[in-house]
Scaffold this motif. Structure first.
Motif, PDB file in Angstrom:
ATOM      1  N   ALA A 131     -26.290 -31.936  21.385  1.00  0.00           N
ATOM      2  CA  ALA A 131     -25.498 -31.753  22.604  1.00  0.00           C
ATOM      3  C   ALA A 131     -26.384 -31.710  23.837  1.00  0.00           C
ATOM      4  CB  ALA A 131     -24.680 -30.462  22.492  1.00  0.00           C
ATOM      5  N   ARG A 132     -27.491 -31.000  23.747  1.00  0.00           N
ATOM      6  CA  ARG A 132     -28.360 -30.827  24.908  1.00  0.00           C
ATOM      7  C   ARG A 132     -28.891 -32.169  25.406  1.00  0.00           C
ATOM      8  NH1 ARG A 132     -32.184 -28.036  22.615  1.00  0.00           N
ATOM      9  NH2 ARG A 132     -31.075 -26.067  22.709  1.00  0.00           N
ATOM     10  N   ILE A 133     -29.370 -32.991  24.491  1.00  0.00           N
ATOM     11  CA  ILE A 133     -29.942 -34.275  24.884  1.00  0.00           C
ATOM     12  C   ILE A 133     -28.851 -35.244  25.331  1.00  0.00           C
ATOM     13  CG2 ILE A 133     -31.169 -36.302  24.000  1.00  0.00           C
ATOM     14  CD1 ILE A 133     -32.814 -34.314  22.287  1.00  0.00           C
ATOM     15  N   ALA A 134     -27.720 -35.253  24.611  1.00  0.00           N
ATOM     16  CA  ALA A 134     -26.635 -36.170  24.958  1.00  0.00           C
ATOM     17  C   ALA A 134     -26.096 -35.893  26.360  1.00  0.00           C
ATOM     18  CB  ALA A 134     -25.511 -36.047  23.932  1.00  0.00           C
ATOM     19  N   VAL A 135     -25.983 -34.637  26.732  1.00  0.00           N
ATOM     20  CA  VAL A 135     -25.475 -34.280  28.063  1.00  0.00           C
ATOM     21  C   VAL A 135     -26.396 -34.821  29.146  1.00  0.00           C
ATOM     22  CG1 VAL A 135     -25.146 -32.309  29.631  1.00  0.00           C
ATOM     23  CG2 VAL A 135     -24.110 -32.285  27.346  1.00  0.00           C
ATOM     24  N   ARG A 136     -27.700 -34.727  28.928  1.00  0.00           N
ATOM     25  CA  ARG A 136     -28.642 -35.249  29.926  1.00  0.00           C
ATOM     26  C   ARG A 136     -28.521 -36.766  30.051  1.00  0.00           C
ATOM     27  NH1 ARG A 136     -32.989 -32.027  27.300  1.00  0.00           N
ATOM     28  NH2 ARG A 136     -32.851 -29.908  28.119  1.00  0.00           N
ATOM     29  N   VAL A 137     -28.316 -37.449  28.916  1.00  0.00           N
ATOM     30  CA  VAL A 137     -28.233 -38.909  28.950  1.00  0.00           C
ATOM     31  C   VAL A 137     -27.035 -39.376  29.778  1.00  0.00           C
ATOM     32  CG1 VAL A 137     -28.000 -41.007  27.563  1.00  0.00           C
ATOM     33  CG2 VAL A 137     -29.419 -39.135  26.729  1.00  0.00           C
ATOM     34  N   ILE A 138     -25.930 -38.636  29.742  1.00  0.00           N
ATOM     35  CA  ILE A 138     -24.769 -39.057  30.540  1.00  0.00           C
ATOM     36  C   ILE A 138     -24.860 -38.575  31.987  1.00  0.00           C
ATOM     37  CG2 ILE A 138     -23.267 -39.182  28.520  1.00  0.00           C
ATOM     38  CD1 ILE A 138     -21.963 -36.541  29.445  1.00  0.00           C
ATOM     39  N   GLY A 139     -26.039 -38.052  32.370  1.00  0.00           N
ATOM     40  CA  GLY A 139     -26.298 -37.718  33.766  1.00  0.00           C
ATOM     41  C   GLY A 139     -25.877 -36.339  34.201  1.00  0.00           C
ATOM     42  N   LYS A 140     -25.686 -35.436  33.253  1.00  0.00           N
ATOM     43  CA  LYS A 140     -25.290 -34.066  33.592  1.00  0.00           C
ATOM     44  C   LYS A 140     -26.334 -33.084  33.081  1.00  0.00           C
ATOM     45  CE  LYS A 140     -20.405 -35.327  33.452  1.00  0.00           C
ATOM     46  NZ  LYS A 140     -20.238 -35.330  34.921  1.00  0.00           N
ATOM     47  N   THR A 141     -26.200 -31.828  33.458  1.00  0.00           N
ATOM     48  CA  THR A 141     -27.143 -30.805  33.012  1.00  0.00           C
ATOM     49  C   THR A 141     -26.396 -29.482  32.879  1.00  0.00           C
ATOM     50  OG1 THR A 141     -29.306 -29.807  33.415  1.00  0.00           O
ATOM     51  CG2 THR A 141     -27.864 -30.084  35.322  1.00  0.00           C
ATOM     52  N   ALA A 142     -27.099 -28.479  32.383  1.00  0.00           N
ATOM     53  CA  ALA A 142     -26.491 -27.162  32.167  1.00  0.00           C
ATOM     54  C   ALA A 142     -27.588 -26.120  32.182  1.00  0.00           C
ATOM     55  CB  ALA A 142     -25.733 -27.136  30.844  1.00  0.00           C
ATOM     56  N   LYS A 143     -27.190 -24.849  32.288  1.00  0.00           N
ATOM     57  CA  LYS A 143     -28.195 -23.794  32.414  1.00  0.00           C
ATOM     58  C   LYS A 143     -28.610 -23.177  31.078  1.00  0.00           C
ATOM     59  CE  LYS A 143     -24.961 -19.971  33.371  1.00  0.00           C
ATOM     60  NZ  LYS A 143     -23.714 -20.724  33.246  1.00  0.00           N
ATOM     61  N   ASP A 144     -27.765 -23.297  30.028  1.00  0.00           N
ATOM     62  CA  ASP A 144     -28.128 -22.736  28.728  1.00  0.00           C
ATOM     63  C   ASP A 144     -27.391 -23.489  27.628  1.00  0.00           C
ATOM     64  OD1 ASP A 144     -25.501 -21.731  28.584  1.00  0.00           O
ATOM     65  OD2 ASP A 144     -26.091 -19.732  29.264  1.00  0.00           O
ATOM     66  N   ASN A 145     -27.668 -23.107  26.368  1.00  0.00           N
ATOM     67  CA  ASN A 145     -27.108 -23.823  25.223  1.00  0.00           C
ATOM     68  C   ASN A 145     -25.586 -23.858  25.239  1.00  0.00           C
ATOM     69  OD1 ASN A 145     -29.502 -24.599  24.074  1.00  0.00           O
ATOM     70  ND2 ASN A 145     -29.656 -22.843  22.710  1.00  0.00           N
ATOM     71  N   THR A 146     -24.961 -22.733  25.559  1.00  0.00           N
ATOM     72  CA  THR A 146     -23.505 -22.700  25.498  1.00  0.00           C
ATOM     73  C   THR A 146     -22.876 -23.600  26.561  1.00  0.00           C
ATOM     74  OG1 THR A 146     -23.505 -20.676  26.850  1.00  0.00           O
ATOM     75  CG2 THR A 146     -23.391 -20.407  24.459  1.00  0.00           C
ATOM     76  N   GLU A 147     -23.505 -23.686  27.735  1.00  0.00           N
ATOM     77  CA  GLU A 147     -22.967 -24.580  28.760  1.00  0.00           C
ATOM     78  C   GLU A 147     -23.188 -26.037  28.374  1.00  0.00           C
ATOM     79  OE1 GLU A 147     -22.934 -25.361  33.591  1.00  0.00           O
ATOM     80  OE2 GLU A 147     -24.367 -23.927  32.756  1.00  0.00           O
ATOM     81  N   TYR A 148     -24.337 -26.334  27.718  1.00  0.00           N
ATOM     82  CA  TYR A 148     -24.561 -27.698  27.232  1.00  0.00           C
ATOM     83  C   TYR A 148     -23.472 -28.094  26.230  1.00  0.00           C
ATOM     84  CZ  TYR A 148     -29.109 -28.843  29.310  1.00  0.00           C
ATOM     85  OH  TYR A 148     -30.112 -29.175  30.189  1.00  0.00           O
ATOM     86  N   MET A 149     -23.119 -27.160  25.333  1.00  0.00           N
ATOM     87  CA  MET A 149     -22.078 -27.467  24.356  1.00  0.00           C
ATOM     88  C   MET A 149     -20.734 -27.661  25.048  1.00  0.00           C
ATOM     89  SD  MET A 149     -21.373 -28.164  21.240  1.00  0.00           S
ATOM     90  CE  MET A 149     -22.869 -27.689  20.358  1.00  0.00           C
ATOM     91  N   TYR A 150     -20.469 -26.871  26.069  1.00  0.00           N
ATOM     92  CA  TYR A 150     -19.221 -27.036  26.829  1.00  0.00           C
ATOM     93  C   TYR A 150     -19.196 -28.410  27.512  1.00  0.00           C
ATOM     94  CZ  TYR A 150     -15.686 -26.583  30.431  1.00  0.00           C
ATOM     95  OH  TYR A 150     -14.603 -26.818  31.245  1.00  0.00           O
ATOM     96  N   MET A 151     -20.307 -28.807  28.124  1.00  0.00           N
ATOM     97  CA  MET A 151     -20.371 -30.103  28.797  1.00  0.00           C
ATOM     98  C   MET A 151     -20.194 -31.239  27.785  1.00  0.00           C
ATOM     99  SD  MET A 151     -20.734 -29.436  32.002  1.00  0.00           S
ATOM    100  CE  MET A 151     -21.250 -31.010  32.666  1.00  0.00           C
ATOM    101  N   ALA A 152     -20.788 -31.081  26.593  1.00  0.00           N
ATOM    102  CA  ALA A 152     -20.681 -32.130  25.573  1.00  0.00           C
ATOM    103  C   ALA A 152     -19.247 -32.284  25.086  1.00  0.00           C
ATOM    104  CB  ALA A 152     -21.614 -31.818  24.407  1.00  0.00           C
ATOM    105  N   THR A 153     -18.564 -31.168  24.845  1.00  0.00           N
ATOM    106  CA  THR A 153     -17.183 -31.250  24.346  1.00  0.00           C
ATOM    107  C   THR A 153     -16.208 -31.655  25.451  1.00  0.00           C
ATOM    108  OG1 THR A 153     -16.928 -28.849  24.689  1.00  0.00           O
ATOM    109  CG2 THR A 153     -17.550 -29.596  22.479  1.00  0.00           C
ATOM    110  N   SER A 154     -16.384 -31.130  26.654  1.00  0.00           N
ATOM    111  CA  SER A 154     -15.437 -31.422  27.735  1.00  0.00           C
ATOM    112  C   SER A 154     -15.567 -32.854  28.250  1.00  0.00           C
ATOM    113  CB  SER A 154     -15.614 -30.434  28.899  1.00  0.00           C
ATOM    114  OG  SER A 154     -16.905 -30.546  29.471  1.00  0.00           O
TER     115      SER A 154
END
Length: 437
Positions: A131-154
């Motif tokens: 999730a962490r790496i995939a979120v960055r590839v689509i041009g987004k970021t997050a402050k911690d693991n749980t936000e990365y997972m939220y960005m990946a699912t949303s």
């Protein structure tokens, strides 16, 4: 010259593409299409597998399979991802083989040092790491693991594993990996993807929950009976894992007294050290990645020396005995796969037994001639006589199992990283194992 950035360039030719094993060697697959694989017809990820093979960033294995349920290592994922994005790093004289791909991912901002709980690139890729790496590839970021997972699912990159379950520590299969990469490509082309609303809701709940030192959601309701024995209770693990029977139950001698994780987190400076815990975790998980993934067609002396390197060699069997197991795998034509995650907030200790670190694992046995010594585990042959496991009988070929167990780890080196003990087993009297539906 390497192309940078998320440029969606794919080779449409069906070429013989190198597939990298967890041991870092390249296995050259024959030119093939997904339609020719013997194990993908009707698979839930068949369309993603077809697309991935057609684009040339992944292929099958020489025997004509894709092995969609085989776990993917961190290095394999990074290589697939970078190839899928059209980047072509020079891999000519690289050692280890994945170095140019890691460099490309780092330069593009997809991978950041410290993303993984240990520096072991052969370890299985977790859903959280994905999730962490995939979120960055689509041009987004997050402050911690749980936000990365939220960005990946949303954003529709990740779905739940059933009823919206996030399963953040779960490993990632080849089928799941190519599915995520295909979703990334669609997002980068401007498409809005459907989302798993249950997974999004669970991710949002976890994002807003209290966190542990690793940024994971802590729960405060529906607690296990022995919650006081742990520094905190994590959302991602069921009560059954917390409530496993303790080692040396019923023994009253002081030397056998068990110190609970809650006590250790207050008194043991090594347990309090997050970086130290990541080393313990990384070593144990690397050991079980090897132990649970065996194939008579590829196992060799390097597998044996790698496995042996993660053992406490003061109390372990010699390397020659591990080599004997390798010979048995070849003779008995054993094929098995699995993964294991150890949990640093669930560490117990006694003067006699040393440290025990609780684990969550899954495996399936695919092939063998004789049901004996399938895994290099001292209690495997006796698991059918184990009252806690006897109802399972022989583990069925092709059936996935999951469970929980305490792994013995210790060291004879002052200050050294505790390594897996020769006494460690997934099939102890305290272990719990279930069939996966």
């Amino acid at each position: 010259m390497m192309k940078k950035g998320p440029l969606l360039y794919f080779s449409t030719a069906i070429l013989a593409v190198s597939i990298f094993t967890g041991e870092g060697s390249a296995v050259q697959a024959e030119p093939s299409t997904a339609a020719s694989f013997t194990d993908t017809t009707g698979h839930w990820a068949e369309s993603s597998i077809v697309a991935a093979v057609q684009k040339g960033y992944v292929s099958g294995y020489p025997e004509g399979t894709f092995q969609p349920e085989k776990t993917v290592s961190r290095s394999e994922f990074i290589a697939m991802l970078i190839r899928s994005l059209g980047q072509t790093p020079d891999t000519g004289a690289a050692s280890p083989w994945y170095t140019p791909y890691v460099k490309a991912a780092t330069e593009s901002g997809y991978y950041v040092a410290g993303d993984f709980s240990s520096g072991n690139w052969s370890s299985s890729l977790s859903r959280q790491e994905l999730a962490r790496i995939a979120v960055r590839v689509i041009g987004k970021t997050a402050k911690d693991n749980t936000e990365y997972m939220y960005m990946a699912t949303s954003n529709g990159v990740l779905s739940g594993t059933g009823n919206g379950a996030l399963n953040v520590t779960g490993t990632t299969t080849r089928a799941q990996t190519v599915t995520v990469i295909e979703r990334i490509s669609r997002i980068l082309q401007g498409e809005t993807l459907p989302v798993d609303s249950l997974a999004v809701g669970n991710a949002q709940k976890a994002m807003n929950a209290p966190k542990d030192p690793w940024g994971r959601a802590v729960r405060t309701t529906n607690l296990p009976k022995n919650a006081k024995d742990f520094p905190y209770i994590l959302e991602e693990y069921p009560n059954e894992m917390y409530e496993l029977e303790l080692p040396f139950k019923g023994i009253t001698e002081p030397a056998f007294k068990i110190s609970t994780p809650a006590e250790l987190y207050k008194t043991d400076t090594r347990i309090q050290d997050k970086k130290e815990m990541e080393k313990w975790k990384g070593n144990a998980e690397a050991y079980y990645k090897l132990l649970l993934n065996v194939d008579y067609r590829t196992i060799n002396g390097k597998w044996a020396t790698d496995l042996y390197s993660h053992k406490n060699q003061w109390n372990s069997v010699g390397l020659e005995e591990v080599m004997t197991y390798v010979k048995w795998v070849k003779k008995n034509k054993i094929v098995a796969e699995g993964s294991l995650v150890v949990e640093p907030s669930m560490i117990f200790h006694s003067k006699i037994g040393g440290y025990f670190i609780r684990s969550k694992f899954s495996f399936r046995i695919k092939e063998y001639n004789e049901y004996k010594d399938i895994f290099d585990d001292l209690l495997f042959n006796s698991h059918q006589k184990n009252d806690n496991l006897s109802s399972l009988g022989k583990f069925q070929k092709g059936q996935w199992y999951y469970g929980y167990s305490d792994i013995d780890i210790n060291t004879n080196i002052q200050g050294g990283i505790p390594r897996v003990s020769n006494l460690a087993s997934l099939f102890t009297l305290r272990s719990v194992i279930h069939k996966k539906n």
